[in-house]
Design a protein around this motif. Structure first.
Motif, PDB file in Angstrom:
ATOM      1  N   PRO A 189     -21.364 -24.366 -54.260  1.00 55.81           N
ATOM      2  CA  PRO A 189     -22.672 -24.262 -53.591  1.00 55.81           C
ATOM      3  C   PRO A 189     -22.939 -25.410 -52.619  1.00 55.81           C
ATOM      4  O   PRO A 189     -23.561 -25.212 -51.574  1.00 55.81           O
ATOM      5  CB  PRO A 189     -23.663 -24.264 -54.756  1.00 55.81           C
ATOM      6  N   TRP A 190     -22.469 -26.596 -52.967  1.00 59.44           N
ATOM      7  CA  TRP A 190     -22.679 -27.731 -52.059  1.00 59.44           C
ATOM      8  C   TRP A 190     -21.825 -27.596 -50.792  1.00 59.44           C
ATOM      9  O   TRP A 190     -22.282 -27.979 -49.701  1.00 59.44           O
ATOM     10  CB  TRP A 190     -22.327 -29.032 -52.783  1.00 59.44           C
ATOM     11  N   LEU A 191     -20.617 -27.070 -50.953  1.00 58.24           N
ATOM     12  CA  LEU A 191     -19.794 -26.850 -49.763  1.00 58.24           C
ATOM     13  C   LEU A 191     -20.401 -25.768 -48.871  1.00 58.24           C
ATOM     14  O   LEU A 191     -20.369 -25.875 -47.632  1.00 58.24           O
ATOM     15  CB  LEU A 191     -18.378 -26.463 -50.165  1.00 58.24           C
ATOM     16  N   LEU A 192     -20.965 -24.714 -49.485  1.00 56.97           N
ATOM     17  CA  LEU A 192     -21.671 -23.707 -48.695  1.00 56.97           C
ATOM     18  C   LEU A 192     -22.862 -24.319 -47.973  1.00 56.97           C
ATOM     19  O   LEU A 192     -23.112 -24.030 -46.799  1.00 56.97           O
ATOM     20  CB  LEU A 192     -22.136 -22.561 -49.605  1.00 56.97           C
ATOM     21  N   TRP A 193     -23.597 -25.162 -48.676  1.00 54.67           N
ATOM     22  CA  TRP A 193     -24.746 -25.861 -48.069  1.00 54.67           C
ATOM     23  C   TRP A 193     -24.300 -26.660 -46.841  1.00 54.67           C
ATOM     24  O   TRP A 193     -24.928 -26.628 -45.793  1.00 54.67           O
ATOM     25  CB  TRP A 193     -25.366 -26.758 -49.140  1.00 54.67           C
ATOM     26  N   SER A 194     -23.175 -27.380 -46.954  1.00 57.43           N
ATOM     27  CA  SER A 194     -22.656 -28.168 -45.822  1.00 57.43           C
ATOM     28  C   SER A 194     -22.208 -27.263 -44.686  1.00 57.43           C
ATOM     29  O   SER A 194     -22.463 -27.543 -43.502  1.00 57.43           O
ATOM     30  CB  SER A 194     -21.489 -29.044 -46.288  1.00 57.43           C
ATOM     31  N   ALA A 195     -21.529 -26.149 -45.018  1.00 62.07           N
ATOM     32  CA  ALA A 195     -21.038 -25.246 -43.974  1.00 62.07           C
ATOM     33  C   ALA A 195     -22.190 -24.611 -43.203  1.00 62.07           C
ATOM     34  O   ALA A 195     -22.166 -24.529 -41.963  1.00 62.07           O
ATOM     35  CB  ALA A 195     -20.157 -24.163 -44.607  1.00 62.07           C
ATOM     36  N   VAL A 196     -23.219 -24.153 -43.916  1.00 58.20           N
ATOM     37  CA  VAL A 196     -24.369 -23.533 -43.239  1.00 58.20           C
ATOM     38  C   VAL A 196     -25.078 -24.553 -42.366  1.00 58.20           C
ATOM     39  O   VAL A 196     -25.476 -24.256 -41.225  1.00 58.20           O
ATOM     40  CB  VAL A 196     -25.318 -22.911 -44.277  1.00 58.20           C
ATOM     41  N   HIS A 197     -25.255 -25.762 -42.876  1.00 56.56           N
ATOM     42  CA  HIS A 197     -25.907 -26.801 -42.070  1.00 56.56           C
ATOM     43  C   HIS A 197     -25.089 -27.121 -40.820  1.00 56.56           C
ATOM     44  O   HIS A 197     -25.658 -27.313 -39.735  1.00 56.56           O
ATOM     45  CB  HIS A 197     -26.111 -28.061 -42.907  1.00 56.56           C
ATOM     46  N   TYR A 198     -23.777 -27.169 -40.956  1.00 58.37           N
ATOM     47  CA  TYR A 198     -22.941 -27.460 -39.779  1.00 58.37           C
ATOM     48  C   TYR A 198     -23.076 -26.363 -38.728  1.00 58.37           C
ATOM     49  O   TYR A 198     -23.238 -26.652 -37.527  1.00 58.37           O
ATOM     50  CB  TYR A 198     -21.486 -27.597 -40.210  1.00 58.37           C
ATOM     51  N   LEU A 199     -23.014 -25.100 -39.159  1.00 62.94           N
ATOM     52  CA  LEU A 199     -23.117 -23.999 -38.207  1.00 62.94           C
ATOM     53  C   LEU A 199     -24.492 -23.958 -37.544  1.00 62.94           C
ATOM     54  O   LEU A 199     -24.607 -23.653 -36.351  1.00 62.94           O
ATOM     55  CB  LEU A 199     -22.839 -22.674 -38.929  1.00 62.94           C
ATOM     56  N   MET A 200     -25.547 -24.299 -38.282  1.00 65.92           N
ATOM     57  CA  MET A 200     -26.892 -24.281 -37.703  1.00 65.92           C
ATOM     58  C   MET A 200     -27.117 -25.472 -36.782  1.00 65.92           C
ATOM     59  O   MET A 200     -27.719 -25.341 -35.714  1.00 65.92           O
ATOM     60  CB  MET A 200     -27.944 -24.271 -38.823  1.00 65.92           C
ATOM     61  N   ARG A 201     -26.625 -26.638 -37.180  1.00 63.36           N
ATOM     62  CA  ARG A 201     -26.838 -27.819 -36.333  1.00 63.36           C
ATOM     63  C   ARG A 201     -26.082 -27.718 -35.015  1.00 63.36           C
ATOM     64  O   ARG A 201     -26.523 -28.268 -34.003  1.00 63.36           O
ATOM     65  CB  ARG A 201     -26.397 -29.075 -37.086  1.00 63.36           C
ATOM     66  N   ARG A 202     -24.937 -27.035 -35.019  1.00 56.25           N
ATOM     67  CA  ARG A 202     -24.232 -26.824 -33.755  1.00 56.25           C
ATOM     68  C   ARG A 202     -25.077 -26.012 -32.779  1.00 56.25           C
ATOM     69  O   ARG A 202     -24.950 -26.154 -31.562  1.00 56.25           O
ATOM     70  CB  ARG A 202     -22.913 -26.093 -33.996  1.00 56.25           C
ATOM     71  N   MET A 203     -25.939 -25.161 -33.301  1.00 56.73           N
ATOM     72  CA  MET A 203     -26.813 -24.340 -32.467  1.00 56.73           C
ATOM     73  C   MET A 203     -28.190 -24.975 -32.278  1.00 56.73           C
ATOM     74  O   MET A 203     -29.098 -24.334 -31.769  1.00 56.73           O
ATOM     75  CB  MET A 203     -26.987 -22.953 -33.083  1.00 56.73           C
ATOM     76  N   ARG A 204     -28.319 -26.238 -32.682  1.00 56.83           N
ATOM     77  CA  ARG A 204     -29.597 -26.950 -32.540  1.00 56.83           C
ATOM     78  C   ARG A 204     -30.710 -26.219 -33.299  1.00 56.83           C
ATOM     79  O   ARG A 204     -31.842 -26.142 -32.835  1.00 56.83           O
ATOM     80  CB  ARG A 204     -29.984 -27.108 -31.072  1.00 56.83           C
ATOM     81  N   ARG A 205     -30.374 -25.734 -34.461  1.00 54.22           N
ATOM     82  CA  ARG A 205     -31.346 -25.000 -35.273  1.00 54.22           C
ATOM     83  C   ARG A 205     -31.552 -25.730 -36.593  1.00 54.22           C
ATOM     84  O   ARG A 205     -30.605 -26.302 -37.158  1.00 54.22           O
ATOM     85  CB  ARG A 205     -30.861 -23.571 -35.558  1.00 54.22           C
ATOM     86  N   ARG A 206     -32.810 -25.639 -37.094  1.00 50.07           N
ATOM     87  CA  ARG A 206     -33.129 -26.168 -38.415  1.00 50.07           C
ATOM     88  C   ARG A 206     -34.119 -25.212 -39.075  1.00 50.07           C
ATOM     89  O   ARG A 206     -35.061 -24.743 -38.428  1.00 50.07           O
ATOM     90  CB  ARG A 206     -33.736 -27.571 -38.326  1.00 50.07           C
ATOM     91  N   ASP A 207     -33.893 -24.987 -40.364  1.00 54.26           N
ATOM     92  CA  ASP A 207     -34.768 -24.094 -41.121  1.00 54.26           C
ATOM     93  C   ASP A 207     -35.027 -24.750 -42.475  1.00 54.26           C
ATOM     94  O   ASP A 207     -34.135 -24.820 -43.333  1.00 54.26           O
ATOM     95  CB  ASP A 207     -34.111 -22.716 -41.303  1.00 54.26           C
ATOM     96  N   ARG A 208     -36.227 -25.243 -42.665  1.00 51.73           N
ATOM     97  CA  ARG A 208     -36.544 -25.967 -43.895  1.00 51.73           C
ATOM     98  C   ARG A 208     -36.515 -25.049 -45.108  1.00 51.73           C
ATOM     99  O   ARG A 208     -36.082 -25.456 -46.190  1.00 51.73           O
ATOM    100  CB  ARG A 208     -37.922 -26.621 -43.775  1.00 51.73           C
ATOM    101  N   ARG A 209     -36.964 -23.816 -44.920  1.00 50.00           N
ATOM    102  CA  ARG A 209     -36.952 -22.901 -46.065  1.00 50.00           C
ATOM    103  C   ARG A 209     -35.526 -22.589 -46.517  1.00 50.00           C
ATOM    104  O   ARG A 209     -35.238 -22.550 -47.711  1.00 50.00           O
ATOM    105  CB  ARG A 209     -37.689 -21.606 -45.699  1.00 50.00           C
TER     106      ARG A 209
END
Length: 492
Positions: free
Chosen positions: A133-153
């Motif tokens: 789950p932590w690796l998934l968390w890192s992967a999703v954050h990496y893919l979103m940050r590359r697109m300049r996106r953030r989603d707190r929820r």
């Protein structure tokens, strides 16, 4: 739609890369060294497995050979992942604009621990359930940050998921079932995140401006790399014992890491180009400032010179002029009075040149005609003055007027003193941007013994020097028995 981190971060990356070029170059060298070390490691692992599996090849058992090669290749790729993580850590060190790469950096050693080291432990299933789950968390954050996106929820949901999965191990359910559920559930989330990422990259290829548009070649490369990751998930679902997931996963992460290194190299090249362009603009600006300074200094010098000329002219007119005028009116000697009157006229001419007021050429011609004809008549020489046929609207600078007046005076003085002439013709013309005066007498001319020394006399030399100061020329032509011709030509 948003620009990717590579595009928007390049602007900030340039600011980081310019002062940190010394750090970027060792990092690039480190990347090359890491790849140089990683390739032999992989090849050594594969070669060792190939040698060990020679018997299997001879028997034609490809499955047996793959079973021997796959773990060795996976271990080599995992070694390369560790080196790549180290290189990326060097690259993003003290670069705030590239901090999103830290999520990719976490994924690499996390994958090595979960896939490479965890199977060696007796708690392999628990470690995988905790880390996944932590690796998934890192992967999703990496893919979103590359697109300049953030989603707190989403951040909170993934964080809660990462905390709940380890708690599931406490339930009265076999750990293998929990691991199987985690594989399917987390794998599906990762596929959705990768599809979302590719969709937004596709949209960014059609942004209105070229600077914001995502390059097509980068989109193809990103699609291939993310495709490796998707295949790793699918093979983990469908072929869990084949070892393909252990190879495709590291290939995806290594490719993404190399892509980031490539972007750093591109940013470094752009920063060096920007520095070079900045230096060229700075040099142009310095040259422009120097030219402006020279112009200002020249203007200031002209202003100071003009003020000094006017001051000298005022002093001459008020002091010397008044005294000469007093001598003219009070002297009992005709000679002294005449000399004082000539000095007063010369002083007035000098003052007129110092004041800098331009003179109309028609007015100057009138002054010159009156003076020349009067002086020649007093010496019993018939003067014939020929003015230009048309009206002349040109003006003469004050200094040019003074210099021309003195040249004419010197010429008339030489005719009166040395020529023995009885007739003199003065012709004036103004055409093609030049003003010309030709003075021709019918005197005895210059003797042959003096012909080679025309420029050595003070009068002739001063006439030519004055003409040169006005960017013109004064020529003297003479011969015994046919008089002398003086040609003065100056630009208007």
């Amino acid at each position: 739609m948003h620009r990717t981190t590579e595009q928007q971060g390049d602007a900030a990356g340039l600011r980081d890369a310019v002062p940190a070029q010394g750090a970027s170059r060792p990092a690039a060298y480190g990347a090359a060294a890491a790849l140089t070390l990683a390739v032999p490691v992989c090849l050594a692992q594969v070669a060792g497995a190939a040698v060990a599996g020679t018997d299997a090849v001879t028997t034609g058992s490809f499955i047996t050979l793959w079973a021997r090669l796959a773990p060795q290749l996976a271990y080599g790729l995992q070694s390369a992942l560790v080196l790549m993580a180290f290189v990326l850590g060097l690259l993003i060190w003290q670069r705030r604009a590239q901090r999103h790469i830290s999520w990719l950096l976490v994924l690499m050693p996390g994958w090595v621990v979960m896939v490479g080291l965890a199977p060696l432990s007796s708690w392999r299933t628990g470690i995988a359930v905790i880390l996944a789950p932590w690796l998934l968390w890192s992967a999703v954050h990496y893919l979103m940050r590359r697109m300049r996106r953030r989603d707190r929820r989403m951040h909170r949901a993934l964080l809660a998921q990462a905390l709940l999965f380890p708690a599931a191990l406490l339930l009265p359910v076999p750990a293998t079932r929990i691991a199987a559920f985690a594989l399917w559930w987390l794998g599906a989330q990762l596929l959705v995140a990768m599809a979302w990422h590719l969709w937004h990259l596709w949209q960014d290829m059609f942004l209105p401006t070229l600077e914001e548009r995502y390059p097509q070649s980068d989109f193809v490369l990103s699609g291939v790399l993310i495709g490796f990751g998707a295949l790793a998930v699918l093979t983990a679902w469908t072929l869990p014992g084949s070892g393909l997931a252990g190879i495709l996963g590291p290939l995806c992460l290594l490719g993404l890491g190399l892509h980031r290194v490539r972007e750093f190299a591109r940013a470094l090249t752009q920063s060096e180009l920007a520095v070079l362009q900045g230096e060229l603009r700075l040099q142009e600006r310095i040259a422009e400032l120097e030219r402006h300074f020279d112009q200002v200094a020249e203007t200031k010098l002209e202003q100071v010179t003009e003020r000094e000329r006017k001051r000298i002219a005022a002093d001459l007119h008020d002091d010397l002029g008044a005294k000469l005028l007093t001598i003219v009116h009070t002297s009992e000697s005709d000679r002294i009075s005449t000399l004082a009157r000539e000095a007063l006229e010369e002083m007035r001419l000098s003052v007129r040149g110092l004041t800098g007021k331009p003179v109309q050429l028609l007015d100057a011609l009138g002054d010159w005609r009156a003076e020349v004809v009067s002086r020649l008549a007093q010496a019993n020489i018939l003067a014939e003055w020929k003015s230009p046929a048309e009206d002349i609207e040109h003006t003469f600078p004050a200094r040019a007027y003074v210099q021309t007046t003195r040249i004419l005076r010197e010429s008339v003085s030489n005719i009166i003193k040395h020529s023995g002439a009885t007739h003199c013709v003065i012709s004036c013309s103004a055409q093609d941007g030049y003003f010309s005066v030709v003075i021709q007498d019918n005197g005895q001319g210059i003797p042959l013994e003096l012909e080679g020394r025309l420029d050595k006399g003070h009068g002739m030399a001063s006439m030519k020097a004055r003409a040169k100061q006005m960017h013109g020329q004064c020529l003297v032509e003479s011969g015994p028995g046919w008089g002398t011709v003086i040609r003065l030509t100056i630009p208007l």
